[in-house]
Design an enzyme around this catalytic site. Structure first.
Site, PDB file in Angstrom:
ATOM      1  N   LYS B  87      -6.827 134.531  53.197  1.00 39.56           N
ATOM      2  CA  LYS B  87      -6.225 135.287  54.308  1.00 39.56           C
ATOM      3  C   LYS B  87      -5.052 134.509  54.885  1.00 39.56           C
ATOM      4  O   LYS B  87      -5.115 133.267  55.034  1.00 39.56           O
ATOM      5  CB  LYS B  87      -7.288 135.498  55.374  1.00 39.56           C
ATOM      6  CG  LYS B  87      -6.901 136.383  56.555  1.00 39.56           C
ATOM      7  CD  LYS B  87      -8.129 136.569  57.472  1.00 39.56           C
ATOM      8  CE  LYS B  87      -7.815 137.506  58.646  1.00 39.56           C
ATOM      9  NZ  LYS B  87      -8.976 137.642  59.548  1.00 39.56           N
ATOM     10  N   SER B 162     -10.225 142.201  60.759  1.00 35.97           N
ATOM     11  CA  SER B 162      -8.833 141.933  60.486  1.00 35.97           C
ATOM     12  C   SER B 162      -8.587 141.379  59.083  1.00 35.97           C
ATOM     13  O   SER B 162      -7.437 141.238  58.689  1.00 35.97           O
ATOM     14  CB  SER B 162      -8.295 140.927  61.501  1.00 35.97           C
ATOM     15  OG  SER B 162      -9.041 139.739  61.429  1.00 35.97           O
ATOM     16  N   SER B 186     -14.504 140.373  61.747  1.00 39.33           N
ATOM     17  CA  SER B 186     -13.347 140.550  60.872  1.00 39.33           C
ATOM     18  C   SER B 186     -13.559 140.280  59.395  1.00 39.33           C
ATOM     19  O   SER B 186     -12.660 140.530  58.609  1.00 39.33           O
ATOM     20  CB  SER B 186     -12.198 139.666  61.358  1.00 39.33           C
ATOM     21  OG  SER B 186     -11.705 140.194  62.569  1.00 39.33           O
TER      22      SER B 186
END
Lengths: 476, 490, 95
Positions: B87, B162, B186
């Protein structure tokens, strides 16, 4: 109307750790700009703080030296504000659970002895340095960012600029003494902000205070206080009100300037620092820290005055300077008499240090080496003037006192018969002077002494020599 | 928003299964480079999903060569053969670290996160950085300057957030595993929406050094994989004390692979009634309850429990996370790195304009919320209060775990929703996190395992929550759930 | 509790976020609704409850005072939007 000054101090002391508070960048002054940084002290995304063990240790020594109470639990908080020299947009500090609170420091002056109370001493980190350029820009050096600080806050106990100056001097000496801070106000390793208000004499309530920053020397502190006192009194006399604000001392013009900031009072939005865990200190650890403290200057001062009966000057130097005091103590432990030792420290040692521009820490003779020399004098092996000579030789060629005395055959002639022979010869070789002496010129004694000393190459025990001369001169 | 049409009119499922397993690659090291190439090609082919922000061709090649050499020399390299995505709020040295924000669009990190270091040292190869909600703030991966992440199962729908990009990278079979971050759900939410496994470890289990913080007392780096076993393999390597993270726990990493298998003894499974309240979609509830029954028939006991403060978890979360975020994000001010507004002529402008232009709307909202709850006069009523209620939530879990070994809940009240559907009303979006947030507040580990699809074919996730440091147990139970789902006896 | 536009303006300044008048209005509206929802927290009895700072019971995480290599100046200044040879550079703080 007589006004009374009410002053409180906030002192920031940079600790003498090898690395910064929350990262392991070196803690050094004077390096080229922006060469002592890392992700943590630069506040880069993803970086995290880790507390330096030595910060806790030095803060503990500092707190104990100031008679403060170390809290069993304390924590870190974020103090949030925006400024070019603050890379994270917050400073890691301590808000409602500081490392220590309470404490005091006595200050001496024309007022006698006064006890100044300390509110708290807590741990925080320093910011970088911003420098304002002529072209209107600001440049920033982050080397200093993250250096560990202890902030010492006093109660508003000061009533004059002299008291404040005495306090700063005493605290500076103390922190240097316990080796947690080098106390250099010019370089900023010790900084002092002043909180000051005035009130009519007799009023007990406190009036509004202002804060003065940028006082880079004790002298500036005194001048700044007097300047602000004037300003506040003028305001009151003209019927106005003093407003709480932060002011800057301008060293060049020796004036107080307002520190105009666009925003109103800062809301620092303190909250607990989530990236750091709680600090706990056990009673055992506190005792261990206490044991690690040296004998503090004021305790030494008292002992030197009252028990050792040293002269004031010796008291001041030997209690104020850690290295000199420790050296002196070592001499005492080796059996040297206190006043003799003090005399040597104030005399030959001091001269040697100043001529070589050295600190006591760099003095090449170990206490045992000097003690050996001093004891040679005390045993009358050599005279004091020979000793001074030997001392100089010890410094230059590194030999021990004993080695020099033996090699150069310097031990005093105390042997009775040898001295007698020498005296008789001197008298025999100087018949005119002998006749003059016998006819009344008593001052020729010093001439004979000189001659005898020369004949023994300075090695005669002077007292014994004088006695012998007197005896032989007095016989018809 | 129109949905992108894939290059061919073939169902997505035919594209899956092209990536050889890590085990196969490890046994045939010469194929690793080809697999890396394939992954990069595939990532580019599937560009319309917006899963990736930066692809690391050259770096991945270098890593591949190093791994091959290492294997030849007989080094252990337990993760050799694994292809990973990371990420883009997790730092890799000399690689762009954008956090999907304009304010860091051209920022290059100067160090690597500990978790990534450990995975690479174990032989894993990172092929790229994935898309996310800006600064990890969001539940849909739509708040990003790189285009909303699309769900490979249904490209007109969100991937969840997210860590949407990382979930998609695994779901679309580009990589075997990926790293995300989980502050309020997330990792688990996108895992649930995309039909993959996602783990949020115990707080302190995996080092946060190199993770761009959102809510520092809540954040953990988490992982995605197709199976719970895969997550275990990644966790074993990543976990463990890191001297660079003061909040890193002293707990040693979970034990060796030989002991990992399906759970061997029966568990007391807790069903917290508050997680099955209104708002739960019918399909989701049916699927979850069906799996619970299977587990019961398989020998575990089912116990009803109550976590009475559950409803307060969202307000507590939004106060604490935004407060911490508002402070952490203060460093993004245009002074030392990142974007600086061109309009800025004096210092206040540098700050205000840079941040006004550089941060997206959702990030600005959360900064405002966080600043407000910390400001003078509001601290006690909001921040301090939230911390007190947080303790109550932790106590709820402690009490429950004295009666049961694990808790089973849906990961999300619904399956994935359409792009743009929830963007207008932040409050609705915030409620997506209602079932995931409590685990972050308590710092306990939680896993999402896919258990089937709803009537529209959209994935449903089952959440398994355990007490502190019980990752092995919840992952073992996850493996058992996978077996029951697939009709495979364990 | 109601959040006023003045609250938002003050908060935006504290956060150094430039918001237009329209943005201020919109933010006020959104945050008002969020805070209305958050206010339910006050239902919870927290008398005598210690605020929770950290979920883990960690204390005294300390590191030895031994230096580690620093960034070079280039690494430190390399991402700066404006710099001189040696320093980060910003427009002046208005005094």
């Amino acid at each position: 109307m007589t006004y009374e000054l009410v002053i409180g101090l906030e002192i920031h002391a940079q600790l003498l750790t090898d690395t910064k508070a929350f990262c392991r960048c070196p803690n050094r002054y004077g390096e080229p700009p922006n060469t002592l940084t890392c992700p943590t002290c630069l506040g880069m995304p993803g970086a995290l703080p880790v507390l330096n063990r030595n910060v806790v240790e030095q803060s503990a020594l500092l707190a104990l030296a100031l008679n403060a109470t170390i809290h069993p639990h304390s924590k870190f908080d974020r103090k949030n504000y925006f400024y070019p020299d603050l890379p994270k947009g917050y400073q890691i500090s301590q808000f409602d659970e500081p490392f220590s609170s309470g404490g005091w420091q006595d200050v001496e002056g024309e007022w006698g002895m006064k006890r100044i109370r300390i509110t708290r001493a807590h741990i925080e980190e320093d910011a970088g340095k911003s420098l304002h350029q002529d072209d209107g820009s600001t440049v920033v050096d982050m080397n200093r960012c993250g250096v560990p600080l202890v902030e010492i806050v006093t109660e508003p106990d000061f009533r004059s600029e002299s008291e404040a100056a005495a306090f700063i001097t005493a605290v500076r000496e103390l922190l240097r003494y316990i080796r947690v801070c080098d106390g250099n106000m010019e370089r900023g390793s010790l900084r002092c902000d002043v909180n000051i208000s005035v009130r009519p004499l007799g009023q007990t309530a406190l009036n509004e205070r202002t804060e003065i920053k940028n006082l880079n020397s004790i002298r500036a502190v005194e001048r700044g206080i007097l300047c602000e006192r004037e300003r506040q009194i003028r305001i009151y006399e003209s019927g106005g009100q003093v407003i709480r604000e932060t002011l800057l001392w301008d060293e060049a013009t020796e004036e107080i300037r307002p520190m105009r900031r666009k925003e109103g009072a800062d809301d620092y939005r303190y909250f607990p620092e989530p990236d750091l865990v709680e600090l706990t200190v056990s009673p055992e650890e506190i005792e261990r820290y206490r044991d690690g403290l040296p004998e503090l200057p004021n305790v030494r001062r008292k002992r030197y005055r009252e028990q050792l009966h040293l002269h004031e000057e010796a008291v001041a130097v030997l209690s104020g300077d850690r290295e000199q005091g420790d050296y002196f103590e070592a001499l005492l432990r080796l059996g040297v008499d206190a006043r003799t030792a003090a005399g040597w420290m104030q005399g030959e040692v001091r001269r040697a240090l100043t001529s070589e521009n050295r600190d006591m820490a760099d003095f090449p003779l170990a206490p045992s080496a000097l003690a050996e020399l001093i004891q040679a004098v005390e045993r009358s092996t050599i005279s004091i003037s020979v000793a001074k000579d030997v001392f100089r030789k010890m410094l230059t060629d590194g030999r021990s006192a004993r080695a020099i005395i033996e090699a150069e055959n310097l031990s005093q002639v105390s042997d009775e018969s040898e001295l007698r022979l020498i005296v008789e010869r001197v008298l025999a070789e100087n018949p005119d002077e002998l006749a003059k002496y016998k006819s009344g010129k008593r001052n020729l004694m010093s001439f004979f002494m000189g001659q005898a000393m020369k004949a023994t190459r300075g090695r005669a025990n002077p007292n014994r020599l004088a006695e012998l001369l007197q005896e032989l001169l007095d016989t018809p | 928003m129109s949905s992108p049409i894939p290059k061919q009119n073939l169902p997505w499922w035919l594209y899956l299964k092209m990536l050889p397993s890590p085990k196969n690659l490890r046994n045939h090291p010469d194929l690793i480079l080809e697999a890396v190439e394939q992954a990069l090609v595939r990532a580019r082919d599937l560009e319309s999903l917006h899963a990736f922000v930066t692809l690391l061709d050259e770096r991945a090649h270098r890593q591949t060569a190093a791994v091959r050499d290492g294997l030849r020399r007989g080094e252990p390299l337990p993760l050799a053969g694994w292809l990973l995505a990371v990420k883009d709020n997790i730092a890799i040295q000399d690689v762009r670290l954008t956090c999907a924000s304009k304010i860091l669009e051209n920022f290059t990190s100067r160090f690597t996160a500990t978790a990534v270091e450990r995975l690479e040292a174990a032989g894993a190869i990172v092929i790229g950085k994935t898309n996310l909600d800006e600064f990890a703030m969001g539940s849909s991966s739509e708040n990003t300057i790189f285009g909303a992440v699309r769900n490979p199962v249904a490209p007109d729908r969100v991937a969840g957030g997210s860590s949407g990009g990382s979930a998609v990278a695994v779901a679309a079979d580009i990589v075997h595993g990926s790293l995300g971050s989980d502050t309020g759900g997330s990792v688990r939410l996108p895992a649930s929406f995309c039909g993959v496994c996602g783990l949020k470890p115990t707080y302190g289990r995996v080092s946060r050094y190199g993770l761009v913080a959102y809510g520092s007392s809540l954040d953990q780096i988490g992982a995605f994989a197709h199976t719970s076993q895969g997550l275990f393999d990644l966790l074993r390597v990543m976990a463990g004390r890191d001297a660079r993270d003061s909040s890193s726990a002293h707990e040693p990493p979970p034990d060796s692979r030989n002991q990992f298998s399906a759970i061997k003894h029966s568990l007391r499974i807790g069903i917290p009634e508050e997680y099955y309240a209104h708002g739960l979609s019918a399909d989701v509830e049916t699927a979850v309850r069906s799996m619970i029954s299977k587990l019961e028939r398989h020998g575990h006991s089912i116990v009803s429990v109550s976590l009475p403060h559950t409803k307060y978890a969202i307000p507590v979360y939004y106060i604490l996370a935004t407060a911490e975020a508002s402070s952490h994000l203060a460093r993004f001010d245009g002074a030392r790195y990142g974007f600086r507004s061109e309009q800025a002529t004096e210092l206040t402008d540098v700050y205000e304009l840079t941040r006004g232009e550089g941060f997206g709307l959702e990030v600005q909202r959360r900064i405002m919320m966080g600043t407000f709850v910390l400001s003078a006069g509001y601290f006690d009523a909001y921040y301090r209060k939230a911390q007190q209620v947080r303790r109550r939530l932790l106590e709820d879990f402690s009490r429950a775990f004295s009666k049961v070994d694990v808790l089973l809940t849906p990961t999300s009240p619904t399956t994935t929703f359409r792009l743009g559907e929830k963007l207008d009303d932040p409050l609705t979006m915030y409620l997506s996190d209602v079932l995931t947030v409590p685990a972050n507040l308590a710092g306990i580990p939680a896993l999402s395992v896919p258990i089937g699809n709803d009537s529209q074919g959209l994935p449903i996730g089952l959440q398994i929550i355990g007490p502190h440091f019980a990752e092995t147990m919840i992952l073992q139970l996850g493996t058992e759930v996978e077996g029951l789902r697939d009709g495979v006896s364990s | 509790m109601p959040v006023t536009k003045e609250d938002i303006r003050r908060t935006a300044h504290l956060a150094r976020l430039h918001l237009s008048e329209a943005e201020l209005d919109s933010m006020t509206e959104t945050l008002s609704r969020v805070f209305d929802d958050i206010d339910q927290l006050h239902e919870v009895d927290t008398e005598g409850v210690q605020p929770l700072h950290h979920v883990l019971d960690l204390r005294n995480v300390l590191e030895e005072d031994i230096p580690r290599p620093c960034f070079t100046r280039e690494e430190a200044l390399g991402n700066a939007p404006d710099r001189t040879e040696e320093f980060f550079r910003l427009p002046r703080v208005v005094n």
